[in-house]
Design a protein around this motif. Sequence first.
Motif, PDB file in Angstrom:
ATOM      1  N   GLU A  40      -0.580   3.647   9.317  1.00 53.20           N
ATOM      2  CA  GLU A  40      -1.993   3.368   9.075  1.00 53.20           C
ATOM      3  C   GLU A  40      -2.767   3.671  10.359  1.00 53.20           C
ATOM      4  OE1 GLU A  40      -4.801  -0.398   7.705  1.00 53.20           O
ATOM      5  OE2 GLU A  40      -2.845  -0.779   8.612  1.00 53.20           O
ATOM      6  N   GLY A  88     -10.574  -5.320   6.621  1.00 57.31           N
ATOM      7  CA  GLY A  88     -10.149  -6.670   6.975  1.00 57.31           C
ATOM      8  C   GLY A  88     -11.114  -7.360   7.916  1.00 57.31           C
ATOM      9  N   THR A 110      -4.276   4.651   0.455  1.00 63.60           N
ATOM     10  CA  THR A 110      -4.864   3.315   0.367  1.00 63.60           C
ATOM     11  C   THR A 110      -5.720   3.045   1.598  1.00 63.60           C
ATOM     12  OG1 THR A 110      -2.944   2.501  -0.857  1.00 63.60           O
ATOM     13  CG2 THR A 110      -4.336   0.844   0.183  1.00 63.60           C
ATOM     14  N   SER A 111      -6.893   2.428   1.385  1.00 64.94           N
ATOM     15  CA  SER A 111      -7.771   2.001   2.479  1.00 64.94           C
ATOM     16  C   SER A 111      -7.743   0.486   2.575  1.00 64.94           C
ATOM     17  CB  SER A 111      -9.210   2.441   2.232  1.00 64.94           C
ATOM     18  OG  SER A 111      -9.307   3.844   2.265  1.00 64.94           O
ATOM     19  N   GLU A 112      -7.853  -0.024   3.805  1.00 58.84           N
ATOM     20  CA  GLU A 112      -7.853  -1.465   4.055  1.00 58.84           C
ATOM     21  C   GLU A 112      -9.114  -1.852   4.812  1.00 58.84           C
ATOM     22  OE1 GLU A 112      -5.252  -4.855   6.473  1.00 58.84           O
ATOM     23  OE2 GLU A 112      -4.759  -2.740   6.708  1.00 58.84           O
ATOM     24  N   PHE A 116      -7.791  -4.181  -0.203  1.00 62.34           N
ATOM     25  CA  PHE A 116      -7.220  -2.832  -0.255  1.00 62.34           C
ATOM     26  C   PHE A 116      -7.836  -2.059  -1.407  1.00 62.34           C
ATOM     27  CE2 PHE A 116      -4.395  -5.419   2.093  1.00 62.34           C
ATOM     28  CZ  PHE A 116      -3.855  -4.585   3.056  1.00 62.34           C
ATOM     29  N   SER A 141      -7.565  -9.264   4.098  1.00 64.47           N
ATOM     30  CA  SER A 141      -7.817  -7.834   3.899  1.00 64.47           C
ATOM     31  C   SER A 141      -7.955  -7.525   2.419  1.00 64.47           C
ATOM     32  CB  SER A 141      -6.666  -6.991   4.461  1.00 64.47           C
ATOM     33  OG  SER A 141      -6.679  -7.002   5.860  1.00 64.47           O
ATOM     34  N   LYS A 152       1.470  -8.927   6.910  1.00 70.08           N
ATOM     35  CA  LYS A 152       0.507  -9.121   5.828  1.00 70.08           C
ATOM     36  C   LYS A 152       1.277  -9.699   4.641  1.00 70.08           C
ATOM     37  CE  LYS A 152      -1.864  -5.060   7.473  1.00 70.08           C
ATOM     38  NZ  LYS A 152      -2.107  -3.655   7.331  1.00 70.08           N
ATOM     39  N   SER A 156      -4.598  -5.965  -4.420  1.00 66.45           N
ATOM     40  CA  SER A 156      -5.863  -5.708  -3.730  1.00 66.45           C
ATOM     41  C   SER A 156      -6.182  -6.664  -2.595  1.00 66.45           C
ATOM     42  CB  SER A 156      -7.010  -5.765  -4.741  1.00 66.45           C
ATOM     43  OG  SER A 156      -6.841  -4.792  -5.735  1.00 66.45           O
ATOM     44  N   PRO A 173       0.813  -1.224   0.000  1.00 69.45           N
ATOM     45  CA  PRO A 173       0.000   0.000   0.000  1.00 69.45           C
ATOM     46  C   PRO A 173       0.842   1.267   0.000  1.00 69.45           C
ATOM     47  CG  PRO A 173      -0.440  -1.349   1.950  1.00 69.45           C
ATOM     48  CD  PRO A 173       0.633  -2.014   1.189  1.00 69.45           C
TER      49      PRO A 173
END
Length: 170
Positions: free
Chosen positions: A70, A42, A38-40, A168, A166, A134, A140, A34
């Motif tokens: 983050e 999960g 960027t958004s995650e 992304f 997750s 991760k 993604s 990321p």
Amino acid sequence: MRVLHVLAKLGAASVFAATLITGAHAQEVHPYLPNTGTSEVGISATINFEPNDSYGVVGRYGYFFNRHFELGLDASYTKVKNGSSVNFWDAGVFGNFHFPTATPWLPYVGLFAGIADGTDLDNSFSWGIQGGAKYFFNPSVAGFWELRWRDLEKGKDQLGIFFGLSIFFR
């Protein structure tokens, strides 16, 4: 004494994370990892060490301010089955610091602060620490594991390993 045990485990996880990134400083960051904006989202399940004979689920949303930091929201629900049924939940904010590598692995450490409530718990301040990694299958989707400790209320802790997936959004 219990807190020292947890800190020792998280220290070991940090050493593992540092080992993963040792050679990455002079290399490019892997393109799957990321970046700013960027958004995650999960979801994960847990294997709890404390309280034992329990299981839980966690949902998380995070936003990457840059490749390293983050910030997000985290909520979990745990059910304990030790003769009597006990349920509890905690929800709050987290901040994770990531160590980008030249591989699809992204190790991190972080802090959590929020509230906890449930059977045999008063609505109280909750805090904790976490560390994990991760693994990106593509830009993604990533699988992850996380060692997590939470102080739900004085004398009532949660310690477990969380496994999840997750997605992304870039």
